[in-house]
Enzyme design. Structure first.
Site, PDB file in Angstrom:
ATOM      1  N   CYS A   1     -34.470  16.998 -21.124  1.00 18.11           N
ATOM      2  CA  CYS A   1     -34.830  15.801 -20.357  1.00 18.11           C
ATOM      3  C   CYS A   1     -36.357  15.663 -20.345  1.00 18.11           C
ATOM      4  CB  CYS A   1     -34.289  15.902 -18.935  1.00 18.11           C
ATOM      5  SG  CYS A   1     -32.518  16.183 -18.907  1.00 18.11           S
TER       6      CYS A   1
ATOM      7  N   CYS B   1     -38.642  16.775 -17.171  1.00 17.87           N
ATOM      8  CA  CYS B   1     -38.387  18.101 -16.573  1.00 17.87           C
ATOM      9  C   CYS B   1     -39.191  19.190 -17.275  1.00 17.87           C
ATOM     10  CB  CYS B   1     -36.892  18.401 -16.665  1.00 17.87           C
ATOM     11  SG  CYS B   1     -36.452  20.066 -16.155  1.00 17.87           S
TER      12      CYS B   1
ATOM     13  N   SER C   1     -24.927  21.179 -10.363  1.00 20.15           N
ATOM     14  CA  SER C   1     -25.515  19.935 -10.857  1.00 20.15           C
ATOM     15  C   SER C   1     -25.472  19.930 -12.381  1.00 20.15           C
ATOM     16  CB  SER C   1     -26.964  19.857 -10.370  1.00 20.15           C
ATOM     17  OG  SER C   1     -27.616  18.747 -10.919  1.00 20.15           O
TER      18      SER C   1
ATOM     19  N   SER D   1     -26.582  14.252 -12.701  1.00 22.18           N
ATOM     20  CA  SER D   1     -27.948  13.731 -12.847  1.00 22.18           C
ATOM     21  C   SER D   1     -27.898  12.483 -13.713  1.00 22.18           C
ATOM     22  CB  SER D   1     -28.845  14.795 -13.481  1.00 22.18           C
ATOM     23  OG  SER D   1     -28.883  15.918 -12.646  1.00 22.18           O
ATOM     24  N   LEU D   2     -28.074  11.346 -13.088  1.00 15.81           N
ATOM     25  CA  LEU D   2     -27.889  10.068 -13.790  1.00 15.81           C
ATOM     26  C   LEU D   2     -29.229   9.533 -14.282  1.00 15.81           C
ATOM     27  CD1 LEU D   2     -25.265   8.557 -14.244  1.00 15.81           C
ATOM     28  CD2 LEU D   2     -25.835   7.102 -12.310  1.00 15.81           C
TER      29      LEU D   2
ATOM     30  N   ASN E   1     -41.313  14.858  -9.443  1.00 18.50           N
ATOM     31  CA  ASN E   1     -42.323  15.876  -9.196  1.00 18.50           C
ATOM     32  C   ASN E   1     -43.173  16.008 -10.449  1.00 18.50           C
ATOM     33  OD1 ASN E   1     -41.510  16.790  -6.523  1.00 18.50           O
ATOM     34  ND2 ASN E   1     -39.631  17.417  -7.552  1.00 18.50           N
TER      35      ASN E   1
HETATM   36  N1  SAH Z   1     -29.743  21.060 -15.247  1.00 19.93           N
HETATM   37  C1  SAH Z   1     -29.159  20.523 -14.097  1.00 19.93           C
HETATM   38  C2  SAH Z   1     -29.689  21.102 -12.811  1.00 19.93           C
HETATM   39  C3  SAH Z   1     -31.158  21.420 -12.721  1.00 19.93           C
HETATM   40  S1  SAH Z   1     -32.250  20.120 -12.464  1.00 19.93           S
HETATM   41  C4  SAH Z   1     -29.315  19.022 -14.069  1.00 19.93           C
HETATM   42  O1  SAH Z   1     -30.144  18.495 -14.798  1.00 19.93           O
HETATM   43  O2  SAH Z   1     -28.589  18.395 -13.331  1.00 19.93           O
HETATM   44  C5  SAH Z   1     -31.947  19.575 -10.797  1.00 19.93           C
HETATM   45  C6  SAH Z   1     -32.321  18.110 -10.581  1.00 19.93           C
HETATM   46  O3  SAH Z   1     -33.735  17.925 -10.716  1.00 19.93           O
HETATM   47  C7  SAH Z   1     -31.671  17.179 -11.587  1.00 19.93           C
HETATM   48  O4  SAH Z   1     -31.032  16.116 -10.932  1.00 19.93           O
HETATM   49  C8  SAH Z   1     -32.847  16.653 -12.401  1.00 19.93           C
HETATM   50  O5  SAH Z   1     -32.604  15.343 -12.860  1.00 19.93           O
HETATM   51  C9  SAH Z   1     -33.973  16.726 -11.419  1.00 19.93           C
HETATM   52  N2  SAH Z   1     -35.302  16.789 -12.037  1.00 19.93           N
HETATM   53  C10 SAH Z   1     -35.644  17.276 -13.233  1.00 19.93           C
HETATM   54  N3  SAH Z   1     -36.974  17.159 -13.425  1.00 19.93           N
HETATM   55  C11 SAH Z   1     -37.479  16.585 -12.313  1.00 19.93           C
HETATM   56  C12 SAH Z   1     -38.792  16.233 -11.893  1.00 19.93           C
HETATM   57  N4  SAH Z   1     -39.856  16.459 -12.654  1.00 19.93           N
HETATM   58  N5  SAH Z   1     -38.931  15.677 -10.680  1.00 19.93           N
HETATM   59  C13 SAH Z   1     -37.882  15.478  -9.869  1.00 19.93           C
HETATM   60  N6  SAH Z   1     -36.612  15.822 -10.203  1.00 19.93           N
HETATM   61  C14 SAH Z   1     -36.412  16.361 -11.415  1.00 19.93           C
HETATM   62 FE1  SF4 Z   2     -32.195  20.968 -18.268  1.00 25.07          FE
HETATM   63 FE2  SF4 Z   2     -31.601  19.832 -15.914  1.00 25.07          FE
HETATM   64 FE3  SF4 Z   2     -34.166  20.008 -16.754  1.00 25.07          FE
HETATM   65 FE4  SF4 Z   2     -32.470  18.343 -17.953  1.00 25.07          FE
HETATM   66  S1  SF4 Z   2     -33.183  18.221 -15.815  1.00 25.07           S
HETATM   67  S2  SF4 Z   2     -33.902  19.728 -18.994  1.00 25.07           S
HETATM   68  S3  SF4 Z   2     -30.586  19.500 -17.877  1.00 25.07           S
HETATM   69  S4  SF4 Z   2     -32.816  21.699 -16.255  1.00 25.07           S
END
Ligand code: SAH
Ligand code: SF4
Length: 347
Positions: free
Chosen positions: A114, A117, A195, A218-219, A294
């Site tokens: 993603c 992230c 999640s 996570s949409l 974040n």
């Molecule tokens: N891999 C799983 C769980 C870990 S991430 C997933 O993606 O669902 C947990 C949540 O944090 C997810 O909903 C993701 O979309 C969100 N997330 C990822 N990066 C982020 C960021 N930089 N700021 C806020 N939320 C974030």
């Molecule tokens: Fe992996 Fe969740 Fe981060 Fe996407 S948001 S890269 S699925 S940890």
């Protein structure tokens, strides 16, 4: 024998039998490790000294150790945990007036990629074992509350640290069964949330589990093109099919699906996005968590303003879609959602 944490009662009975002990010793060990959180055989005083010595020579309760703890001004703590092979995972403890939440990892890094992230930037190093997953919870609880007592009532557990739970399905489910077990950690499934970024076949598999925690999806986008840009896995597991899987999901009477939506300024935060989100989730018993992005120096996005997030939330609420704004926790120590990347400093 490797580490004993994360093994089922049956596995531990078989292990002790193999070293010439009565099987019920396996049950005692299981209970001491998972319910009382004893990480040292010498604390297990109902075992004979001879057996404790034998176990100490042959095995470890856990190979995981705290490498560092970072304390946020808001009370959040980020734990960097060194695994047996030297790789590091992260767990986050978030105290709250009513109950605590522990956020844990299930993989070192993540393969999903993603764009918003930080964990994605590590790539995937490896899956964690059930024992490594559970060790995070035990280590955090012991650091906060000490060993020897039961899990504080009402502790919430979320699989929202590093990694994609549904790409490490079997070990995640094994860890959940042991954590949910009354003789294990005793954290009831309704207090646990898994999640996923949307691994569709695993959602169908999860729907059939007997011990089944809450599911969060996570949409973060409302059109195929937008979602593919932000979450490239959408090419394989499309938004359309993901929503279909959610519609097919057999929710219990009081259950709801949670949809997480990271608010990215100028990308997915318009009124039109909000209206599309309402239409997309129409008919699904759902709630939406709006997560302000974040930031990190390496990420190309900015968080939507609080005003924008509130306006977005209002559109959902007016259409009877429950929507909550997630308060960022531990941003100052790189502990907030999407900031986990096994950093050794607070950034
Ligand atoms: N891999 C799983 C769980 C870990 S991430 C997933 O993606 O669902 C947990 C949540 O944090 C997810 O909903 C993701 O979309 C969100 N997330 C990822 N990066 C982020 C960021 N930089 N700021 C806020 N939320 C974030
Ligand atoms: Fe992996 Fe969740 Fe981060 Fe996407 S948001 S890269 S699925 S940890």
């Amino acid at each position: 024998m490797d580490q004993l944490i994360g093994k089922t009662e049956e596995e531990l009975c078989a292990l002790v039998e193999a070293i010439g002990e009565k099987p019920f010793r396996g049950r005692q060990i299981y209970h001491n490790i998972h319910q009382r959180r004893m990480l040292d055989f010498d604390q297990m005083t109902e075992l004979s000294k001879a057996l404790r010595d034998k176990l100490t020579a042959a095995a470890k309760v856990t190979e995981s150790q705290i490498a560092s703890v970072f304390h946020s001004t808001d009370g959040t703590r980020r734990y960097l945990i060194r695994l047996g092979d030297g790789l590091e995972s992260e767990a986050v403890f978030m105290p709250d007036e009513r109950r605590d939440t522990i956020c844990i990892s299930c993989q070192v890094g993540c393969a999903v990629g993603c764009k918003f992230c930080m964990t994605a930037q590590m790539g995937i190093k490896r899956n964690m074992t059930a024992g490594e997953i559970i060790s995070q919870v035990v280590i955090v609880l012991n650091e906060v509350y000490g060993a020897g007592n039961e899990t504080p009532h009402g502790t919430n557990l979320v699989f929202m640290g590093m990694g994609e739970s549904f790409l490490n399905y079997d070990e995640v489910m094994k860890s959940i069964r042991i954590m949910a077990d009354e003789k294990g950690l005793g954290i009831r499934p309704k207090r646990v949330t898994v999640s996923t970024s949307g691994i569709i076949p695993a959602i169908y598999q999860f729907a059939n589990e007997t011990v089944r925690p809450n599911l969060a999806i996570s949409l973060t986008a409302t059109t195929e093109a937008e979602r593919t840009d932000l979450m490239p896995l959408n090419r394989k597991y499309t938004l359309g099919e993901l929503i279909k899987a959610c519609r097919d999901y057999p929710l219990g009477e009081r259950e709801r699906l949670t949809f997480e939506y990271v608010m990215l300024e100028g990308i997915n935060d318009s009124d039109e996005d909000a209206r599309r989100l309402v239409r997309l989730l129409n008919g699904i018993r759902a709630k939406v968590n709006l997560i302000p992005h974040n930031p990190a120096p390496e990420l190309p996005y900015r968080a939507s303003s609080m005003e924008r997030i509130q306006a977005f939330q209002q559109i959902l609420i007016e259409k009877d879609l429950p929507a909550f704004i997630r308060r960022p926790r531990g941003q100052d120590i790189s502990a907030a959602c999407g900031q986990l990347a096994a950093r050794h400093e607070a950034v």
